[in-house]
Design a protein around this motif. Structure first.
Motif, PDB file in Angstrom:
ATOM      1  N   VAL A 175       0.937  -1.210  -0.036  1.00 31.60           N
ATOM      2  CA  VAL A 175      -0.174  -0.044  -0.020  1.00 31.60           C
ATOM      3  C   VAL A 175       0.938   1.054  -0.067  1.00 31.60           C
ATOM      4  O   VAL A 175       1.661   1.528   0.750  1.00 31.60           O
ATOM      5  CB  VAL A 175      -0.868   0.113   1.225  1.00 31.60           C
ATOM      6  CG1 VAL A 175      -1.763   1.252   1.071  1.00 31.60           C
ATOM      7  CG2 VAL A 175      -1.591  -1.334   1.390  1.00 31.60           C
ATOM      8  N   THR A 176       0.789   2.029  -1.013  1.00 30.65           N
ATOM      9  CA  THR A 176       1.561   3.397  -1.190  1.00 30.65           C
ATOM     10  C   THR A 176       0.693   4.349  -0.759  1.00 30.65           C
ATOM     11  O   THR A 176      -0.378   4.481  -0.856  1.00 30.65           O
ATOM     12  CB  THR A 176       1.783   3.804  -2.585  1.00 30.65           C
ATOM     13  OG1 THR A 176       2.615   2.356  -3.170  1.00 30.65           O
ATOM     14  CG2 THR A 176       2.700   4.831  -2.759  1.00 30.65           C
ATOM     15  N   LEU A 177       1.336   5.118   0.228  1.00 28.02           N
ATOM     16  CA  LEU A 177       0.505   6.344   1.006  1.00 28.02           C
ATOM     17  C   LEU A 177       0.966   7.661   0.442  1.00 28.02           C
ATOM     18  O   LEU A 177       1.967   7.775  -0.092  1.00 28.02           O
ATOM     19  CB  LEU A 177       0.880   6.322   2.438  1.00 28.02           C
ATOM     20  CG  LEU A 177       0.695   4.999   3.095  1.00 28.02           C
ATOM     21  CD1 LEU A 177       1.335   5.074   4.556  1.00 28.02           C
ATOM     22  CD2 LEU A 177      -0.699   4.365   3.183  1.00 28.02           C
ATOM     23  N   SER A 178      -0.039   8.585   0.368  1.00 31.25           N
ATOM     24  CA  SER A 178       0.120  10.215  -0.023  1.00 31.25           C
ATOM     25  C   SER A 178       1.107  10.901   0.903  1.00 31.25           C
ATOM     26  O   SER A 178       1.553  11.794   0.243  1.00 31.25           O
ATOM     27  CB  SER A 178      -1.311  10.704  -0.208  1.00 31.25           C
ATOM     28  OG  SER A 178      -1.959  10.717   0.929  1.00 31.25           O
ATOM     29  N   GLY A 179       1.048  10.565   2.137  1.00 31.20           N
ATOM     30  CA  GLY A 179       1.867  11.159   3.340  1.00 31.20           C
ATOM     31  C   GLY A 179       1.356  12.425   3.587  1.00 31.20           C
ATOM     32  O   GLY A 179       1.741  13.151   4.540  1.00 31.20           O
ATOM     33  N   ASP A 180      -0.063  12.811   3.427  1.00 31.86           N
ATOM     34  CA  ASP A 180      -0.946  13.955   3.852  1.00 31.86           C
ATOM     35  C   ASP A 180      -1.602  13.622   5.247  1.00 31.86           C
ATOM     36  O   ASP A 180      -2.284  14.291   5.618  1.00 31.86           O
ATOM     37  CB  ASP A 180      -1.445  14.473   2.781  1.00 31.86           C
ATOM     38  CG  ASP A 180      -2.671  13.542   2.157  1.00 31.86           C
ATOM     39  OD1 ASP A 180      -2.689  12.389   2.467  1.00 31.86           O
ATOM     40  OD2 ASP A 180      -3.602  13.855   1.243  1.00 31.86           O
ATOM     41  N   ARG A 181      -1.574  12.143   5.699  1.00 31.12           N
ATOM     42  CA  ARG A 181      -2.386  11.912   6.926  1.00 31.12           C
ATOM     43  C   ARG A 181      -1.190  11.063   7.962  1.00 31.12           C
ATOM     44  O   ARG A 181      -0.406  10.456   7.480  1.00 31.12           O
ATOM     45  CB  ARG A 181      -3.380  10.890   6.796  1.00 31.12           C
ATOM     46  CG  ARG A 181      -4.348  11.613   5.797  1.00 31.12           C
ATOM     47  CD  ARG A 181      -5.731  10.553   5.779  1.00 31.12           C
ATOM     48  NE  ARG A 181      -6.137  10.212   7.207  1.00 31.12           N
ATOM     49  CZ  ARG A 181      -6.949   9.182   7.355  1.00 31.12           C
ATOM     50  NH1 ARG A 181      -7.216   8.602   6.542  1.00 31.12           N
ATOM     51  NH2 ARG A 181      -7.312   9.165   8.623  1.00 31.12           N
ATOM     52  N   LYS A 241      -4.495  -6.424   7.457  1.00 31.89           N
ATOM     53  CA  LYS A 241      -3.757  -6.644   8.548  1.00 31.89           C
ATOM     54  C   LYS A 241      -2.099  -6.084   8.293  1.00 31.89           C
ATOM     55  O   LYS A 241      -1.624  -6.695   7.352  1.00 31.89           O
ATOM     56  CB  LYS A 241      -3.464  -8.185   8.730  1.00 31.89           C
ATOM     57  CG  LYS A 241      -2.536  -8.511  10.029  1.00 31.89           C
ATOM     58  CD  LYS A 241      -2.536 -10.097  10.191  1.00 31.89           C
ATOM     59  CE  LYS A 241      -1.499 -10.331  11.131  1.00 31.89           C
ATOM     60  NZ  LYS A 241      -0.484 -11.053  10.853  1.00 31.89           N
ATOM     61  N   VAL A 242      -1.745  -5.275   8.727  1.00 29.59           N
ATOM     62  CA  VAL A 242      -0.452  -4.489   8.688  1.00 29.59           C
ATOM     63  C   VAL A 242       0.568  -5.221   9.235  1.00 29.59           C
ATOM     64  O   VAL A 242       0.653  -5.887  10.224  1.00 29.59           O
ATOM     65  CB  VAL A 242      -0.380  -3.211   9.291  1.00 29.59           C
ATOM     66  CG1 VAL A 242       0.834  -2.414   9.020  1.00 29.59           C
ATOM     67  CG2 VAL A 242      -1.474  -2.080   8.688  1.00 29.59           C
ATOM     68  N   ASP A 243       1.648  -5.614   8.389  1.00 34.36           N
ATOM     69  CA  ASP A 243       2.847  -6.339   8.584  1.00 34.36           C
ATOM     70  C   ASP A 243       4.117  -5.555   8.920  1.00 34.36           C
ATOM     71  O   ASP A 243       4.676  -5.649  10.031  1.00 34.36           O
ATOM     72  CB  ASP A 243       3.317  -7.374   7.583  1.00 34.36           C
ATOM     73  CG  ASP A 243       2.104  -8.609   7.575  1.00 34.36           C
ATOM     74  OD1 ASP A 243       1.582  -8.996   8.503  1.00 34.36           O
ATOM     75  OD2 ASP A 243       2.211  -9.040   6.362  1.00 34.36           O
ATOM     76  N   ARG A 244       4.051  -4.452   8.146  1.00 33.91           N
ATOM     77  CA  ARG A 244       5.632  -3.558   7.953  1.00 33.91           C
ATOM     78  C   ARG A 244       5.022  -2.354   7.615  1.00 33.91           C
ATOM     79  O   ARG A 244       4.294  -1.907   6.819  1.00 33.91           O
ATOM     80  CB  ARG A 244       6.560  -4.058   7.067  1.00 33.91           C
ATOM     81  CG  ARG A 244       7.127  -5.387   7.688  1.00 33.91           C
ATOM     82  CD  ARG A 244       8.382  -5.766   6.702  1.00 33.91           C
ATOM     83  NE  ARG A 244       9.467  -5.139   7.517  1.00 33.91           N
ATOM     84  CZ  ARG A 244      10.508  -5.041   6.854  1.00 33.91           C
ATOM     85  NH1 ARG A 244      10.907  -5.590   5.731  1.00 33.91           N
ATOM     86  NH2 ARG A 244      11.625  -4.783   7.894  1.00 33.91           N
ATOM     87  N   GLU A 245       5.392  -1.465   8.413  1.00 35.17           N
ATOM     88  CA  GLU A 245       5.193   0.036   8.011  1.00 35.17           C
ATOM     89  C   GLU A 245       6.492   0.666   7.605  1.00 35.17           C
ATOM     90  O   GLU A 245       7.554   0.716   8.413  1.00 35.17           O
ATOM     91  CB  GLU A 245       5.016   1.033   9.355  1.00 35.17           C
ATOM     92  CG  GLU A 245       3.462   0.276  10.049  1.00 35.17           C
ATOM     93  CD  GLU A 245       3.097   1.230  10.983  1.00 35.17           C
ATOM     94  OE1 GLU A 245       3.800   2.105  11.613  1.00 35.17           O
ATOM     95  OE2 GLU A 245       2.065   0.803  11.775  1.00 35.17           O
ATOM     96  N   GLY A 253       6.780   6.030   2.714  1.00 34.59           N
ATOM     97  CA  GLY A 253       5.372   5.920   2.501  1.00 34.59           C
ATOM     98  C   GLY A 253       4.595   4.695   1.889  1.00 34.59           C
ATOM     99  O   GLY A 253       3.910   4.779   1.211  1.00 34.59           O
ATOM    100  N   VAL A 254       5.113   3.556   2.413  1.00 30.07           N
ATOM    101  CA  VAL A 254       4.660   2.255   2.130  1.00 30.07           C
ATOM    102  C   VAL A 254       4.198   1.625   3.386  1.00 30.07           C
ATOM    103  O   VAL A 254       4.993   1.536   4.318  1.00 30.07           O
ATOM    104  CB  VAL A 254       5.651   1.606   1.251  1.00 30.07           C
ATOM    105  CG1 VAL A 254       5.309  -0.050   0.844  1.00 30.07           C
ATOM    106  CG2 VAL A 254       5.820   2.266   0.113  1.00 30.07           C
ATOM    107  N   VAL A 255       3.174   0.840   3.264  1.00 33.69           N
ATOM    108  CA  VAL A 255       2.602  -0.242   4.422  1.00 33.69           C
ATOM    109  C   VAL A 255       2.685  -1.340   3.554  1.00 33.69           C
ATOM    110  O   VAL A 255       1.952  -1.481   2.532  1.00 33.69           O
ATOM    111  CB  VAL A 255       1.426   0.110   4.937  1.00 33.69           C
ATOM    112  CG1 VAL A 255       0.810  -0.921   6.102  1.00 33.69           C
ATOM    113  CG2 VAL A 255       1.561   1.425   5.876  1.00 33.69           C
TER     114      VAL A 255
END
Length: 79
Positions: free
Chosen positions: A9-15, A30-34, A39-41
């Protein structure tokens, strides 16, 4: 319903990442790694939940995680 798959999952960085993590969990992810610095989960969920994750504010992309093997050094085939 399909089984669990691995996703990137690529994040925008605005939250804030903590807010996104809660929203992802609420969508069934289910998140494994942040990997906040880039900006990736990564994590797992089924296809239905992946569709929900795509609509989370702050998510810019949801892609299946693909294994990559570059082979040993000096290998003629790398893919």
């Amino acid at each position: 319903m399909a089984g669990q798959q691995r996703w990137v999952v690529t994040l925008s960085g605005d939250r804030p990442l903590a807010d996104l993590r809660a929203d992802l969990a609420g969508a069934g992810f289910k998140v494994d790694r942040e990997l906040g610095a880039i900006g990736v989960v990564t994590g797992s969920c089924d296809d239905e939940a992946a569709g929900k994750v795509r609509s989370v504010r702050g998510v810019t992309d949801v892609s299946k995680d693909m294994p990559i093997d570059i082979g040993p050094p000096d290998s003629p085939t790398t893919w």
